[in-house]
Motif scaffolding. Structure first.
Motif: not given
Length: 529
Positions: A335-349
């Protein structure tokens, strides 16, 4: 002086709190700087300068007996070579003016901003090390003089009030500059963690030679800002009104470097400035363009076209951390890794947002998580910010964030731990299989395919212990095991078997870690030393 040796520093101030504070609050040894002494007045400082010849002296202006200015004047008259940094609680410009006339490298008003002082001293260290090698490559560098370097640095820092001041200096130093449009170009050699200083100097010499040949028909000036960065100020229009094609020039230099060397070179091109008073802005733009190498594209030349000007969406700054906090509390790695994937995906606007934005958001995330967990004591800000700001690539930063958050989860003590991390296992195997050698972080980092800075931070996150302390602990355990199994083995051989060529060093480290000498350890264990 050997480029790898420490430089020396003397601190002179009549206030004991300042002397003691400056000598203890900054980890000077980590910066390659050794304090040779402190002095409470100019007379005491003068005696230390005569006996120890420090590279740098930090001195207060107002001291009893002999003040800082009198100290500088006496040192100058006796032709003793040292760099002075002046401290003063008085804002009157005449003190700074007099100090500069006497050759002070910089002037700081009290209360001192420690980070600014450390930055200045580290810059002076770089200059001192370069100047100590200047005899071997001065002709190659085409460095005219120290005044020229000072002028160009002031120009890049925007320290002139008008072009008239700049024009006077250009005339005095006979520089090939005038007040016509220009750009600053930055040629940056991507450093290798295991590179030697002399190799760096040779690289910058070689680069300067190539760029000089390519610029021979243009009006330009050079500045070596560090052993891995070369700056050029190039006028847009050359004699005969011929415009300079900066990108074409960068391509030519890059092709030559790639053809004739293994140097990893990137080039940043700053925006055009109308007047030399705009040098600072052009230089900052060039550095900003260079920062986009963070994304590890095929680009090696970066200009304004790569800069992202679109502001980030609000969503990237307002993620819900509740699920992450729960995952950390329960030590749920996936779940932590999934959060990181989503987090960085949102940062790459956008495909490549400003790298400083990405780094900043990672720092904010970790800071917020630490506050929520109450774990500020587990990881200091330096342990967080330094690795994030030194990590070179986007992919490496993503991996670092996952590891950091997983380490936070592991420290919560909830959930079940998985098998030991493969990287840590590989590092431990390397250490134990090279027990009779000097084990350096850079060697183990290379073994596990990580950079030095990232590996040491990663190791601390995963094990909770500094890499150096861990190696010492393993070596001392190995030494104790040898002495217990082979009581007749001479202590000098035990030292050699644990990678210590110098018996005295082994003796000191063993006693620090066990509380007894090697001989006493054998004796207390019922063995014959």
């Amino acid at each position: 002086m050997d480029a790898n040796k420490n430089i020396t520093l003397l601190i002179a101030d009549d206030e004991a709190t300042i002397r003691n504070g400056l000598s203890t609050v900054v980890p000077w040894e980590q910066f390659g700087i050794t304090i040779v002494g402190t002095a409470e007045d100019g007379r005491e400082a003068y005696e230390i300068i005569k006996s120890s010849n420090p590279d740098i002296v930090i001195t207060d202006i107002r001291m009893p007996g002999m003040d800082g200015l009198q100290l500088m004047e006496r040192v100058k008259n006796e032709k003793l070579h040292t760099n002075f940094i002046i401290l003063s609680g008085y804002g009157d410009f005449k003190y700074a003016q007099k100090a500069i006339q006497l050759g002070a490298k910089n002037y700081f008003l009290k209360p001192i901003k420690i980070d600014e002082l450390v930055t200045e001293i580290r810059q002076q260290k770089e200059e001192i090390l370069q100047s100590n090698h200047i005899h071997s490559y001065s002709a190659y560098l085409n460095v005219k003089s120290e005044p020229k370097e000072k002028f160009l640095k002031r120009l890049l820092k925007n320290e002139f009030y008008s072009y008239d001041e700049i024009k006077d200096e250009i005339r005095r130093l006979e520089l090939k500059l005038n007040d016509s449009p220009f750009r600053v170009m930055v040629f940056s050699i991507q450093g290798k963690e295991d590179g030697e200083k002399e190799d760096e100097f040779q690289q910058i010499n070689y680069l300067m030679d190539i760029v000089s040949e390519e610029l021979q028909e243009t009006r330009y000036e050079f500045l070596i800002s560090s052993s891995s960065e070369l700056l050029t100020i190039i006028h847009t229009m050359q004699p005969g009104d011929l415009p300079v094609n900066y990108r074409f020039l960068a391509v030519r230099c890059l092709k030559r470097v790639n053809r004739d060397s293994t140097m990893d070179l990137t080039i940043g091109i700053g925006k055009e400035g109308a007047s030399l008073t705009d040098c600072s802005n052009s230089y900052k733009t060039a550095l900003m363009c260079l920062s986009y190498s963070f994304y590890e594209t095929d680009h090696r030349i970066f200009d304004e076209s790569i800069l992202c000007t679109a502001p980030p969406p609000a969503a990237a700054n307002q993620m819900d951390y509740n699920n992450l906090m729960y995952s950390i509390a329960m030590n749920r790695t996936e779940q932590i890794r999934e959060f990181c994937r989503e987090y960085f995906s949102q940062l790459l606007y956008v495909p490549m947002p400003p790298p400083n934005y990405i780094r900043g958001m990672c720092i904010y995330l970790i800071t917020d998580i630490q506050k929520e967990l109450g774990s500020g004591k587990e990881f200091s800000q330096a342990e967080v910010i330094l690795p994030i700001n030194t990590i070179r690539s986007f992919e490496e930063l993503k991996a670092y964030m996952e590891d950091f958050l997983e380490a936070c989860a592991g420290k919560q003590g909830s959930g079940e731990n998985g098998p030991k991390n493969q990287i840590i296992q590989a590092a431990e195997y390397y250490i134990k299989s090279h027990m009779g050698e000097k084990i350096l972080a850079k060697d183990v980092a290379r073994h596990v395919n990580l950079s030095d800075v990232y590996f040491t931070s990663y190791f601390k996150l995963k094990t909770g212990i500094n890499f150096r302390d861990y190696v010492i602990r393993i070596k001392m355990d190995h030494a104790k095991g040898l002495m217990e199994r082979m009581p007749d083995m001479p202590v000098a051989e035990v030292a050699a078997a644990t990678g210590y060529d110098d018996y005295r060093s082994f003796y000191r480290v063993f006693k620090q870690n066990t509380g007894v000498s090697p001989s006493d350890y054998n004796r207390n264990s019922g063995k014959t030393p």
